[in-house]
Scaffold this motif. Structure first.
Motif, PDB file in Angstrom:
ATOM      1  N   ALA A 182     -32.995  24.458 -27.840  1.00  0.00           N
ATOM      2  CA  ALA A 182     -33.288  25.154 -26.575  1.00  0.00           C
ATOM      3  C   ALA A 182     -33.685  26.605 -26.851  1.00  0.00           C
ATOM      4  CB  ALA A 182     -32.054  25.105 -25.673  1.00  0.00           C
ATOM      5  N   VAL A 183     -33.011  27.224 -27.812  1.00  0.00           N
ATOM      6  CA  VAL A 183     -33.363  28.610 -28.164  1.00  0.00           C
ATOM      7  C   VAL A 183     -34.768  28.644 -28.748  1.00  0.00           C
ATOM      8  CG1 VAL A 183     -32.804  30.520 -29.740  1.00  0.00           C
ATOM      9  CG2 VAL A 183     -30.987  29.390 -28.460  1.00  0.00           C
ATOM     10  N   GLY A 184     -35.060  27.682 -29.631  1.00  0.00           N
ATOM     11  CA  GLY A 184     -36.392  27.629 -30.239  1.00  0.00           C
ATOM     12  C   GLY A 184     -37.482  27.442 -29.195  1.00  0.00           C
ATOM     13  N   ALA A 185     -37.148  26.653 -28.167  1.00  0.00           N
ATOM     14  CA  ALA A 185     -38.135  26.400 -27.098  1.00  0.00           C
ATOM     15  C   ALA A 185     -38.096  27.486 -26.026  1.00  0.00           C
ATOM     16  CB  ALA A 185     -37.858  25.041 -26.473  1.00  0.00           C
ATOM     17  N   LEU A 232     -32.150  29.168 -19.826  1.00  0.00           N
ATOM     18  CA  LEU A 232     -31.127  28.669 -18.902  1.00  0.00           C
ATOM     19  C   LEU A 232     -30.460  27.422 -19.463  1.00  0.00           C
ATOM     20  CD1 LEU A 232     -32.917  29.258 -15.497  1.00  0.00           C
ATOM     21  CD2 LEU A 232     -30.986  30.529 -16.450  1.00  0.00           C
ATOM     22  N   LYS A 233     -31.291  26.579 -20.075  1.00  0.00           N
ATOM     23  CA  LYS A 233     -30.738  25.370 -20.682  1.00  0.00           C
ATOM     24  C   LYS A 233     -29.792  25.752 -21.833  1.00  0.00           C
ATOM     25  CE  LYS A 233     -32.163  21.113 -22.957  1.00  0.00           C
ATOM     26  NZ  LYS A 233     -33.272  20.434 -23.634  1.00  0.00           N
ATOM     27  N   ALA A 234     -30.244  26.711 -22.616  1.00  0.00           N
ATOM     28  CA  ALA A 234     -29.419  27.155 -23.739  1.00  0.00           C
ATOM     29  C   ALA A 234     -28.074  27.680 -23.232  1.00  0.00           C
ATOM     30  CB  ALA A 234     -30.140  28.244 -24.528  1.00  0.00           C
ATOM     31  N   GLU A 235     -28.142  28.448 -22.161  1.00  0.00           N
ATOM     32  CA  GLU A 235     -26.901  29.007 -21.616  1.00  0.00           C
ATOM     33  C   GLU A 235     -25.954  27.896 -21.149  1.00  0.00           C
ATOM     34  OE1 GLU A 235     -27.171  31.626 -18.178  1.00  0.00           O
ATOM     35  OE2 GLU A 235     -25.866  33.043 -19.237  1.00  0.00           O
ATOM     36  N   THR A 261     -30.230  34.024 -26.233  1.00  0.00           N
ATOM     37  CA  THR A 261     -30.362  33.550 -24.854  1.00  0.00           C
ATOM     38  C   THR A 261     -30.224  34.715 -23.870  1.00  0.00           C
ATOM     39  OG1 THR A 261     -29.421  31.440 -25.512  1.00  0.00           O
ATOM     40  CG2 THR A 261     -29.377  31.947 -23.163  1.00  0.00           C
ATOM     41  N   LEU A 262     -29.226  35.520 -24.100  1.00  0.00           N
ATOM     42  CA  LEU A 262     -29.008  36.659 -23.196  1.00  0.00           C
ATOM     43  C   LEU A 262     -30.180  37.629 -23.256  1.00  0.00           C
ATOM     44  CD1 LEU A 262     -25.221  37.172 -23.910  1.00  0.00           C
ATOM     45  CD2 LEU A 262     -26.212  36.498 -21.725  1.00  0.00           C
ATOM     46  N   GLU A 263     -30.710  37.790 -24.429  1.00  0.00           N
ATOM     47  CA  GLU A 263     -31.925  38.629 -24.524  1.00  0.00           C
ATOM     48  C   GLU A 263     -33.066  38.005 -23.743  1.00  0.00           C
ATOM     49  OE1 GLU A 263     -33.196  41.331 -27.825  1.00  0.00           O
ATOM     50  OE2 GLU A 263     -32.259  39.709 -28.980  1.00  0.00           O
ATOM     51  N   GLY A 264     -33.183  36.686 -23.917  1.00  0.00           N
ATOM     52  CA  GLY A 264     -34.235  35.972 -23.181  1.00  0.00           C
ATOM     53  C   GLY A 264     -34.064  36.110 -21.681  1.00  0.00           C
ATOM     54  N   LEU A 265     -32.815  36.202 -21.277  1.00  0.00           N
ATOM     55  CA  LEU A 265     -32.526  36.354 -19.841  1.00  0.00           C
ATOM     56  C   LEU A 265     -32.494  37.828 -19.427  1.00  0.00           C
ATOM     57  CD1 LEU A 265     -29.716  33.647 -19.564  1.00  0.00           C
ATOM     58  CD2 LEU A 265     -32.021  33.493 -18.619  1.00  0.00           C
ATOM     59  N   GLU A 266     -32.991  38.657 -20.325  1.00  0.00           N
ATOM     60  CA  GLU A 266     -33.088  40.101 -20.082  1.00  0.00           C
ATOM     61  C   GLU A 266     -31.716  40.736 -19.811  1.00  0.00           C
ATOM     62  OE1 GLU A 266     -36.141  40.673 -17.214  1.00  0.00           O
ATOM     63  OE2 GLU A 266     -37.688  39.988 -18.596  1.00  0.00           O
TER      64      GLU A 266
END
Lengths: 1005, 326
Positions: B172-175, B179-182, B208-213
Motif C-alpha cells: 500500500a505504501v509502494g502504491a 488511507l489503505k496503508a493507515e 503514510t502520515l507524510e502522504g497524508l500531509e
C-alpha cells in the motif's frame, strides 16, 4: 565455548583409544585403574577421573619413564584433560608438559609409544589459553604444526584455526587474528564449524577491539566484510546475548556508539529467537536430532528446552528487547535526539509494562515527553507515573517537570490546576515549592488574574531570592502591579528590577519591564519619563518583539501631549514594525492612526485627510481584521464618520450589523456590544424612520431570542430613538407628536419591565431603565431594584451610575435611614471614582443631604472641600450653590456675621447664577435688616446703616439682573421676584431712601 | 500454484515415459521421514527430483540411475539441506548485497520448481528472500508482485510468516494508497510485535502520515523506526533518518530557529530550536550508525553544528525565553 568444544573433541578421541599400560609388577591393577578413568571421562565425571589419574601417578609415576616407557605419557595426558576440564590450568599445563617432555616417542620403541606425544601440544596450548597465556599457546600450536607426524597426528582444523584467531586477537594482532578467523569462515562447512563457534571467536575479536583504545575500527571493518558470517540464526545467537549485550553496553558507555550499535544489532530479540527455534522444530519434524550442515545439528531436546526458556523470557521482567530499547534511548539522548529516546521509552512503556525497571522507564518517558514536541500529550505519561508510582522518590521531579513544561508551553490553565493541587503538600522551602510558586503566580499573571497572582508572586520574591526563576519572578511581581492599576507600586518595583538586572543579554524581561514602566508613567500623566523609557527600549532593543508596542505607546503619549505630528510618526513606525514581524499590533496601530486623523480634524467635523483615513480602513479590513477580531469591532465603530464622509455609510452599517449579530451569538449577555449598537443606531437612523427602526430592532435578524440582554439593549435603543423624537417634537412645539412619542417610550419601558427579568439585563440596560424610572416617572423608587441588581453583582461595571441613581432616590426620601444610605453611597462614589464629574456630583449631593439633615458642621466641612482651590470644582456650575450652602450653614451654626459675609460673596461673585445669587441676596438683605446697625457717625459718602444697605444691595442687584429676567426659568424668576418684592417692601419704609432719591442726593445741587 | 503444476507435469511425464533420473535437472538433497512398507516412519537421506501433491520421486543415492517414487501420503516430513548456492545467496543477503542475492534466489526458485509443492522447499524460501531483496531495495511495486507469488501454505516458517504479514502494508505504501496503508497499520499499533516488525511498521506509518500531509506526526513514527530493533532493519533505519531530516529541513520553525540561533551566536532559542536539536541528533547519528555506512547528504550537514555537547554544563544552554503574551 570454543575451548570446551575443542577439548571435547580431543577428549573423545583420547577416550576412544583403548590404552592398556602393562606393568611387570602390577600391570593388571594399573590397567584396571586406567580403564576406570577412561570410563569416568566418558561419563564426563572429570573430578573422579582426575582422582584416579592422580592416584596412578602417585603410585606408579616414580621412574615411570623407565618402568612403563613412553606409553605412560597417556596417564599424564588424561590427567591433563581432566584438569583442563576442571579449569586447573597450571596443573594441566604441567601434566601436558610431562606427557610431552618425559614420554617422548623414541625410535625403536615399537609397540610402546605415546600416541599423545605431539597432540598433547594442542591440549597444552589450550590450557595456556585457559590461563590467558596467549603467546605460549601460539608457540605451542606452532610447535605442534612443526613437529607433528602428518599421518598420525591429525587434528581438527576448525578448533585449531579458531584458537589461533583467539590468541592473536587477545594479543592485539587483528591482522593475524582475522587471517585465521577468515580461514574458518571460508571453510566453515569443511571444518564442520558451527555458527555458534564462529560467534564465539567473533566475541573474542569484539572484546579485544573494545578493550584496546583505538581498535574499534578493526571490529567495524571485520563486520562490514563478514556481516553474513556473524549474522547467524537468532536461536543460535541467543545464548551469546548476555555477553554481546554487555560488550555493547560497555561500548556505549565508553562512547563508541558505532561498535555498540553493531553489537546490539547482532543480538536477536527474544521473540525472534523463539520463532526461529519453532521453525527449527518444524525442520526437525519427527526426528530427535538431525545434522543439517557440517557444523550444525538440530537436537529436539535442546530446542524444546530452548523454546521453554525463551517463552519464559518473552514474558519476563527483563529481556533482551527491554535492554536494547533502553540502550537505544540512551544513545539517542546522548546525541541530542530526544524524540528518538522518547520513542524508545514509549515502546518500553506500551509493550513492556512488566519491566523490572518500569519506574525508571516511565519516569524517563514522562521526562522526555516534556522535552520533545509539545504536540505530544506529555502530561498523560507524567500522570501515569504519579498514579502508578505515588511513593517514588521521583514524584517531586515529575510534578516539577509537569509544571515547568506546561508553563513553558503556555498551558497556564493546566498549570494553575496542578499547582494549586500540589502546592499545599510541598515542603517549604524546597526547589519544587520554588517552581510551583513561580508557575502559579506566573500562570495567574499570564491569564490576566492579576489579583490572584499577586500573593504568589509576592511570596516568591520574598522566599526565593536565589531561585533560578528569580529574574522572571521579579519582573512578574512589578508588572502584575501595573496590570492591577497600582502604577505607583509597579513603578517602584519595575525601577528596582531594571536597576538590579540592567543587562539585556542576561535579562530577557528587560524590554518588557521598560515597556511596563513607560506605561506606568503614562498612566500617571508623567509623559516625559514615559517617553524616555520608550526611547530607551527602542534604542537598546531594536530587535525585541515588543518594539511595535513601544512605538504605539510612544504615539499614545505624544497624542496626550497634543503632539499629533510626532504621534502619527510613532504610530506609523509601530505599524511598519508590526507588519514586518507579522505581529497582532498592526490592528492597534491602525486604530490609533484613525483616532488621530479624527482628532486632528476635530470631533464631529469632516476629516481633513479623508483619503488617508479610507486607505487605513481598507488596509485594516483587507489585511488584519481576520486576525484581530477585537480591533475589528472597535474599528467598525470608529470608521463610521469616515465612511459616511466617503459616501460608504451603508458598508459601515452592514459591517456593524454583522458584528452585532456575531457578538450577540458569541455572548448573549451583550458584553461590549453597546457602543456598537450606538454606532449602528446612529448610522441606521440616517436612512430610516423610527418606526422602521422599531420593527428592525425588535426582531433583529440573526440575534436569538435567548440573547435577552442584547434584545433588551435593542429595546432601549428604540426607546432612545422615540425619546429623541419626543424632544424634537417638543422643540417644534408639536404637542401631538411629542405625546405620541412619549407614549411610545412609556409603552416600551413597560414592555422592558415586563419582558425582562433584572437578572437577564446588562448593567448598562439596568442603568438606563433605572435612570428612566428615576428621572422620567412619578415612581422613581421603582428604579431601586435595577440599581440594586447592578450593585449586587460581582462585575463592577456601571457601579457608579447605579450608586448615583440609588443615592439620588434615597436622598429625596424623608426617611432618615434612606438619607444615611444615600450619604454612604455618595461617599463611596466620591472615594472610589476617578471621574471628576462623578466625584463632584457625589460631593454636591452629600452637601445637599447634609443640609436637609441640618448637619451644618458637616455642611461647612464639605463645602470647604468643594470650594478648595485644589478641588478642581471652583469653577463648577454648582460652585454658587455650594457658596450659598456655606452661608446657610454659617447661619445654622449661629455665625451670623460669617453668614452675611458669605451671602454677600455669593451674590457679588455669581450675579447671574440666579438659583444661588437670588436666595443669597434675599437672605443677606433680611439679615442686615434684622441686625439694623446704624450708619457710622460721621458717615462717609456711601456709608449707610444696615437697613439702607440691605435695600441698596437688593435694588441694585435687581436693576443689574433685570436684563436677563426674560431668559430665566420659572424657578429662577420666582427667586428673583422674591428679591424684587423685598427690595420694594424695604423701599416703602419711610426711613429708607430709594435708589432715585439716593441718586438725586448724589447730584450736586 | 504454477510451480507446483509445473512440477507435477514434469513428474507425471517423467514417471510415465522414462525410467531414468537423467531426465531430471534437480537433485535436492533432503532428510525425509517416510513410512516404510510396514508403515513405520523411517528417516532417510534422499535426493528429491520432483514432487506433486500426490507423489514424490527421489534417489536414494545421487549416483542412482533409477529413481524411487512414493505417495505423498507416506512422506511424513522433508527437510531440504542448504545447497551451496542457497548458502551463498543467503550470505549475500546477510551481507546486504541485495541485487546479487536476488538474482541467485531467482535462479534457486526456478531450479526448485519441481519440488514447489513440498512444504518449505528451497524455491519457496528463495521466493520469500527475493521479495525481501526487493523490499530492502525499496522497489516496492516489484516487491508487491513478488509477494503475491509467495505461497503461504507451503512456507510455514513463523519468522517468514510474520514478515509476509507486513507485505500488504508495504504494498500500500509502494502504491501510495495512504488511507489503505493507515487502515492496515492500525491493528498493529497496540499489538506487541517483534522489533523488526515494529521498525518496518513505523517506517511505513511515517511514509503514510507524510502522504497524508501530517509530517509532524510522521516524525515520531520515523523516530520509532530508528529505535525499534536497534537499527538492525538497516534500510528502514536509514530511510527513516533521511525522512526525518527532510521534514525538519523543510520546517519553517526550524529555519527560523537556525536563523535566530546563528544571528544571536547561540543566545536565542526560538520555538523551533527543539527540532533543530532533533535534526542535529539524527544527522550525527546518521554519520555514526543510522546511515549504515552511507554518507549524510550534504544538504543536511548543517544540522550537525547545532548538536549539543553532552559534556557541556546545563547552565551553558542557550537562554529560553518564557512565553510572554500581551
Amino acid at each position: 565455548m570454543s575451548l570446551r568444544r575443542f577439548t571435547a573433541l580431543m577428549a573423545s578421541a583420547v577416550c576412544a583409544i583403548q590404552l592398556t599400560v602393562s606393568s611387570p609388577a602390577s600391570g593388571q591393577e594399573l590397567g584396571e585403574l586406567i580403564d576406570q578413568s577412561i570410563n569416568l571421562m566418558q561419563q564426563q565425571n572429570w573430578a573422579a577421573a582426575l582422582k584416579i589419574s592422580e592416584d596412578i601417578v602417585k603410585d606408579h609415576g616414580g621412574n615411570a619413564e623407565d618402568t612403563y616407557g613412553p606409553r605412560f605419557g597417556g596417564v599424564y595426558f588424561r590427567k591433563g584433560v581432566c584438569e583442563l576440564k576442571l579449569k586447573k590450568w597450571d596443573a594441566a599445563i604441567s601434566s601436558f608438559e610431562i606427557c610431552y617432555k618425559n614420554f617422548a616417542n623414541k625410535p625403536g620403541n615399537d609397540g610402546n609409544t605415546n600416541p599423545f606425544h605431539k597432540t598433547c601440544l594442542l591440549q597444552w596450548a589450550e590450557a595456556a589459553m585457559g590461563k590467558k597465556d596467549w603467546q605460549q599457546a601460539l608457540d605451542l600450536f606452532d610447535k605442534f604444526i612443526k613437529e607433528r607426524d602428518r599421518e598420525k597426528d591429525r587434528y581438527s582444523q576448525g578448533p585449531f584455526f579458531t584458537s589461533l584467531a583467539i590468541c592473536h586477537y587477545n594479543l592485539g594482532d587483528f591482522v593475524k587474528g582475522n587471517e585465521n578467523f577468515e580461514i574458518v569462515i571460508q571453510n566453515q562447512e569443511k571444518f564442520r564449524v558451527s555458527d555458534a563457534m564462529l560467534i564465539n571467536v567473533f566475541r573474542y575479536l569484539a572484546e579485544a577491539a573494545l578493550r584496546e583504545e583505538g581498535k574499534e575500527q578493526a571490529l567495524l571493518d571485520f563486520i562490514k566484510k563478514n556481516r553474513g558470517a556473524v549474522n547467524i540464526d537468532a536461536f543460535d545467537m541467543y545464548p551469546f546475548a548476555p555477553a554481546f549485550i554487555k560488550m555493547a553496553n560497555d561500548a556505549l558507555k565508553s562512547e563508541r556508539p558505532r561498535a555498540a550499535v553493531e553489537l546490539y544489532m547482532l543480538v536477536p530479540g527474544t521473540e525472534l529467537a523463539l520463532a526461529d527455534a519453532k521453525d527449527k522444530m518444524q525442520d526437525l519434524g519427527l526426528l530427535p536430532r538431525m545434522r543439517i550442515s557440517g557444523g550444525e545439528t538440530l537436537i529436539k531436546k535442546q530446542l524444546e528446552s530452548g523454546i521453554e526458556q525463551l517463552e519464559k523470557s518473552v514474558t519476563s521482567d527483563q529481556n533482551v528487547e527491554m535492554i536494547k530499547l533502553s540502550a537505544a534511548a540512551f544513545l539517542h539522548e546522548q546525541h541530542s535526539n530526544l524524540p528518538g529516546a522518547f520513542a524508545a521509552f514509549r515502546l518500553l512503556e506500551e509493550f513492556y509494562p512488566n519491566a523490572q525497571n518500569r519506574e525508571d522507564n516511565l519516569f524517563n518517558l514522562a521526562r522526555l515527553a516534556f522535552a520533545v514536541d509539545a504536540s505530544i500529550n506529555s502530561l498523560q505519561y507524567a500522570q501515569r507515573f504519579l498514579d502508578t508510582f505515588p511513593q517514588s522518590p521521583k514524584v517531586p521531579v515529575v510534578r516539577r517537570l509537569m509544571l515547568s513544561s506546561l508553563f513553558v508551553q503556555g498551558k497556564y490553565e493546566e498549570c494553575i490546576e496542578i499547582a494549586n493541587e500540589i502546592i499545599g503538600g510541598l515542603p517549604k522551602p524546597s526547589p519544587q515549592h520554588d517552581i510551583c510558586l513561580h508557575v502559579l503566580g506566573g500562570s495567574y499573571y499570564y491569564t490576566g488574574q492579576y489579583d490572584l497572582a499577586a500573593p504568589h508572586l509576592e511570596k516568591h520574591v520574598t522566599d526565593y531570592q536565589n531561585s533560578d526563576s528569580k529574574v522572571a519572578a521579579a519582573y512578574f511581581h512589578g508588572s502584575n502591579y501595573y496590570r492591577l492599576g497600582d502604577y505607583q507600586k509597579a513603578g517602584e518595583l519595575l525601577d528596582a528590577f531594571i536597576g538590579k538586572y540592567p543587562n539585556g543579554s542576561e535579562n530577557a524581561y528587560l524590554p518588557f519591564a521598560l515597556l511596563d514602566r513607560a506605561n506606568c508613567f503614562f498612566m500617571t500623566d508623567q509623559n516625559e519619563p514615559a517617553l524616555a523609557k520608550c526611547d530607551l527600549l527602542i534604542k537598546d532593543f531594536p530587535e525585541c518583539n515588543i518594539l511595535d508596542q513601544a512605538h504605539l505607546l510612544r504615539g499614545n503619549i505624544l497624542m496626550s501631549m497634543d503632539n499629533l505630528v510626532d504621534a502619527e510618526g510613532a504610530y506609523q513606525q509601530g505599524l511598519r514594525i508590526a507588519e514586518r514581524n507579522g505581529s497582532p499590533f498592526c490592528a492597534e496601530a491602525i486604530y490609533h492612526l484613525l483616532g488621530l486623523l479624527i482628532k486632528e480634524s476635530g470631533e464631529g467635523k469632516p476629516l481633513k485627510r479623508l483619503e488617508e483615513a479610507i486607505a487605513y480602513v481598507d488596509k485594516f479590513w483587507k489585511q488584519f481584521a481576520e486576525d484581530s477580531p477585537g480591533y475589528a469591532r472597535e474599528i467598525a465603530v470608529l470608521q463610521m464618520p469616515i465612511l459616511e464622509q466617503a459616501d460608504r455609510l451603508d458598508e459601515g452599517v452592514e459591517r456593524l450589523r454583522k458584528i452585532i449579530v456575531e457578538m450577540a451569538n458569541e455572548d448573549p449577555t451583550g458584553g461590549g456590544i453597546e457602543d456598537k449598537l450606538d454606532a449602528y443606531t446612529e448610522g441606521y437612523m440616517k436612512k430610516h424612520t423610527p418606526d422602521q427602526a422599531k420593527a428592525h430592532f425588535l426582531a433583529f435578524d440573526g440575534i436569538p431570542k435567548e440573547a435577552k440582554a442584547v434584545n433588551a439593549l435593542l429595546l432601549v435603543k428604540v426607546i432612545g430613538i422615540y425619546g429623541d423624537v419626543a424632544k424634537e417634537a417638543q422643540k417644534k412645539k408639536d404637542e401631538s407628536a411629542e405625546q405620541a412619542a412619549t407614549n411610545m417610550v412609556k409603552a416600551l419601558f413597560e414592555r422592558l419591565k415586563q419582558d425582562y427579568d433584572v437578572k437577564e439585563l446588562t448593567p448598562s440596560v439596568l442603568v438606563k431603565v433605572g435612570d428612566y424610572l428615576r428621572l422620567k416617572t412619578a415612581t422613581p423608587r421603582e428604579a431601586l431594584r435595577f440599581y440594586n441588581e447592578i450593585l449586587e453583582r460581582k462585575d463592577k461595571a456601571n457601579e457608579f451610575p447605579a450608586l448615583l441613581g440609588r443615592a439620588d432616590i434615597n436622598g429625596n426620601s424623608t426617611i432618615a435611614a434612606d438619607i444615611d444610605q444615600a450619604l454612604a453611597d455618595f461617599q463611596k462614589i466620591y472615594d472610589s471614582t476617578e471621574k471628576k464629574n462623578e466625584k463632584e456630583f457625589a460631593l454636591f449631593r452629600m452637601i445637599e443631604l447634609l443640609m436637609a439633615k441640618k448637619d451644618y458642621e458637616k455642611v461647612s466641612e464639605r463645602c470647604r472641600q468643594f470650594l478648595d482651590k485644589d478641588s478642581g470644582f471652583q469653577k463648577s456650575r454648582q460652585a454658587p450653590v455650594v457658596g450659598l450652602f456655606t452661608a446657610q450653614a454659617f447661619e445654622g451654626r449661629k455665625m451670623t456675621e460669617d453668614a452675611i459675609a458669605m451671602y454677600a460673596k455669593v451674590w457679588a461673585t455669581h450675579k447671574g447664577a440666579i438659583k444661588a445669587a437670588a436666595p443669597a441676596m434675599k437672605r443677606y438683605m433680611e439679615l442686615l435688616w434684622e441686625r439694623n446697625n446704624p450708619a457710622p457717625v460721621p458717615a462717609a459718602p456711601g456709608q449707610y446703616g444696615d437697613r439702607q444697605s440691605a435695600y441698596i444691595a437688593g435694588a441694585t442687584w435687581i436693576q443689574q439682573t433685570t436684563v436677563i429676567r426674560d431668559r430665566m426659568n420659572e424657578e429662577d424668576r420666582a427667586l428673583w421676584e422674591q428679591v424684587d418684592a423685598l427690595a420694594k417692601q424695604y423701599a416703602a419704609n419711610p426711613n429708607i431712601k430709594n435708589l432715585e432719591q439716593l441718586e438725586r442726593e448724589k447730584k450736586p445741587r | 500454484m504454477k510451480a507446483s503444476l509445473f512440477g507435477s507435469i514434469i513428474l507425471s511425464l517423467a514417471l510415465a515415459m522414462t525410467a531414468t533420473a537423467q531426465n531430471f535437472k534437480l537433485k535436492a538433497q533432503a532428510a525425509a521421514v517416510i513410512k516404510d512398507e510396514e508403515g513405520k516412519p523411517t528417516p532417510r537421506q534422499i535426493w528429491i527430483l520432483a514432487a506433486s501433491d500426490k507423489e514424490m520421486g527421489y534417489l536414494e543415492s545421487p549416483e542412482d540411475a533409477e529413481f524411487q517414487r512414493v505417495p505423498m501420503s507416506q512422506v511424513l516430513s522433508v527437510y531440504f539441506f542448504e545447497s551451496e548456492d542457497f548458502k551463498k545467496a543467503v550470505d549475500l543477503f546477510e551481507a546486504r548485497k541485495y541485487k546479487e542475492a536476488k538474482d541467485l534466489f531467482e535462479q534457486i526458485q526456478k531450479t526448485h520448481e519441481p519440488v514447489a509443492s513440498i512444504k518449505n522447499n528451497p524455491g519457496a524460501i528463495a521466493q520469500y528472500y527475493k521479495t525481501e531483496c526487493l523490499r530492502k531495495e525499496l522497489d516496492l511495486s516489484n516487491m508487491a508482485k513478488e509477494a503475491s507469488r509467495i505461497k503461504t501454505d507451503t512456507l510455514t516458517y513463523e519468522l517468514m510468516q510474520k514478515q509476509i504479514s507486513l507485505y500488504p502494508v508495504w504494498s500500500a505504501v509502494g502504491a501510495r494508497e495512504w488511507l489503505k496503508a493507515e487502515e492496515l497499520i492500525k491493528p498493529f499499533e497496540k499489538q506487541k510485535v517483534p522489533g523488526f516488525m515494529r521498525a518496518q511498521l513505523s517506517y511505513c506509518h511515517g511514509r503514510t502520515l507524510e502522504g497524508l500531509e501530517r509530517p509532524q506526526e510522521a516524525l515520531l513514527a520515523y523516530q520509532t523506526a530508528l529505535v525499534a530493533d536497534s537499527g538492525a532493519s538497516e534500510v528502514v533505519v536509514r530511510e527513516s533518518a533521511l525522512r526525518i531530516l527532510e521534514i525538519l529541513h523543510n520546517d519553517e520553525s526550524v529555519k527560523e530557529a537556525v536563523k535566530a540561533y546563528d544571528a544571536s551566536k547561540g543566545e536565542i532559542m526560538t520555538a523551533g530550536y527543539g527540532k533543530v536539536l532533533e535534526g542535529a541528533g539524527v544527522a550525527s547519528l546518521f554519520e555514526l550508525v543510522l546511515g549504515g555506512g552511507t554518507t549524510l547528504p550534504s544538504k543536511y550537514k548543517y544540522f550537525i553544528k547545532y548538536k549539543l555537547d553532552p559534556n557541556k554544563e546545563e547552565g551553558d544552554e542557550p537562554k529560553k525565553v518564557e512565553k510572554k503574551e500581551e
